[in-house]
Design a protein around this motif. Sequence first.
Motif, short mmCIF file in Angstrom:
data_model
loop_
_atom_site.label_atom_id
_atom_site.label_comp_id
_atom_site.label_asym_id
_atom_site.label_seq_id
_atom_site.Cartn_x
_atom_site.Cartn_y
_atom_site.Cartn_z
N THR A 87 65.52 50.92 3.88
CA THR A 87 64.32 50.70 4.31
C THR A 87 64.03 49.26 3.58
OG1 THR A 87 63.29 51.81 2.47
CG2 THR A 87 63.49 52.98 4.79
N GLU A 88 64.54 48.17 4.55
CA GLU A 88 64.68 46.90 3.98
C GLU A 88 63.05 46.23 4.03
OE1 GLU A 88 67.68 44.71 5.99
OE2 GLU A 88 69.31 45.86 5.31
N ILE A 89 62.30 46.58 5.18
CA ILE A 89 61.19 46.00 5.63
C ILE A 89 59.97 46.42 4.74
CG2 ILE A 89 59.53 45.20 7.39
CD1 ILE A 89 62.61 44.63 7.91
N THR A 90 59.36 45.21 4.15
CA THR A 90 58.09 45.63 3.28
C THR A 90 57.00 45.98 4.14
OG1 THR A 90 57.56 43.32 2.92
CG2 THR A 90 59.19 44.36 1.33
N GLN A 91 55.81 46.44 3.60
CA GLN A 91 54.59 46.43 4.36
C GLN A 91 53.94 45.31 4.69
OE1 GLN A 91 51.61 49.44 2.68
NE2 GLN A 91 53.12 50.18 1.20
N HIS A 92 54.20 44.23 3.71
CA HIS A 92 53.77 42.88 4.23
C HIS A 92 54.35 42.45 5.43
CE1 HIS A 92 52.15 38.94 3.36
NE2 HIS A 92 53.37 38.31 3.46
N GLU A 93 55.61 42.53 5.57
CA GLU A 93 56.50 42.07 6.63
C GLU A 93 56.56 42.95 7.98
OE1 GLU A 93 60.12 40.49 3.66
OE2 GLU A 93 60.10 42.50 4.55
N LEU A 94 55.88 43.84 7.77
CA LEU A 94 55.84 44.96 9.01
C LEU A 94 55.20 44.29 10.16
CD1 LEU A 94 56.44 47.50 10.67
CD2 LEU A 94 54.28 48.50 9.41
N PRO A 95 53.90 43.76 10.12
CA PRO A 95 53.49 43.00 11.40
C PRO A 95 54.32 42.17 12.05
CG PRO A 95 51.70 43.13 9.64
CD PRO A 95 53.23 43.28 9.15
N ALA A 96 54.94 41.16 11.38
CA ALA A 96 55.63 40.11 11.91
C ALA A 96 56.95 40.56 12.66
CB ALA A 96 55.99 38.76 10.83
N MET A 97 57.38 41.58 11.78
CA MET A 97 58.60 42.27 12.34
C MET A 97 58.64 43.14 13.47
SD MET A 97 62.00 42.24 11.39
CE MET A 97 63.26 42.84 12.24
N LEU A 98 57.41 43.76 13.44
CA LEU A 98 57.04 44.63 14.56
C LEU A 98 56.98 43.55 16.10
CD1 LEU A 98 56.52 47.24 16.02
CD2 LEU A 98 54.19 47.05 15.38
N GLU A 99 56.41 42.43 15.88
CA GLU A 99 56.43 41.42 16.79
C GLU A 99 57.82 41.20 17.32
OE1 GLU A 99 54.48 39.13 19.80
OE2 GLU A 99 53.57 40.60 18.43
#
Length: 284
Positions: free
Chosen positions: A96-108
């Motif tokens: 699970t490499e993605i942090t909560q902070h990175e989630l919005p940008a990664m989802l986009e």
Amino acid sequence: MQTVGIYAKINHPDAPTLVRNICTRLQKNDINFLLEPWLGKALNSESVAAKDVIPRRSDLIIVLGGDGTLISVARQVTPLQIPILGVNLGSLGFLTEITQHELPAMLEMVLTGQYEITDRMMLDVEILRQGKVVEALTLLNDAVINKGTLARIIDMQTRVDGNYLTTFKADGLIVSTPTGSTGYNLAAGGPIIYPGINSLVITPICPHMLTNRPLIVSSDSVVAIDVSFTDDVVYFTGDGQIGASLEPGDRVQVRQSTARTYLIKSPNRNYFEILRAKLSWGER
């Protein structure tokens, strides 16, 4: 992309808010979503399905939790070759490499197709009793034979591709994928294997002979382990999550699976950065 399936670590306090934000973003893009029943209840949503049904109706899977949560979902998702986006709700994970902070940008990025996928080898494991298969599993991390608390040392006659290797006298034996090499295998003194190197790692647990050492073999190999013991408390465990009791004379047979787990990679860090962070390398 028409439907996204969403799983989360059960009852994690951060999960409902994060999932609500994901669902809002998906709806703005006219993308459907499916939630586990407990998430649907928490969000008062009717877009729910059973855990084993979600993958069959999804084009992408999002998992919020830790590596253990992702591994349990991977066994449901793997046969369908659907990519998984792992979001860590605790400390940085190996999977699970993605942090909560990175989630919005990664989802986009994911919704616009700007992402890379890495595939991980898996194991097909059979437990044979008197020549008949009594259990068949597909695993991401490892296959483990382990004695119970009061059991004596187990004799595990081990063959690789039909060739006799040795009879391990130990508390147990681990056959691990590269993905699982940073789990129980590492704790038992086994090596870390880069995920891109397809191989199997055979690691004894507390061997009676100090000369027994972990062994790396080809991913094309078939590892067969015949167990012999006098106690009735020896277990097989897969991925640290599912298991079965073994009987004297049982054979555990492990080989590379044709199935793969497909993970969406983080654009912000590579495998070696994750190793340094998780294992505190370079710190005094």
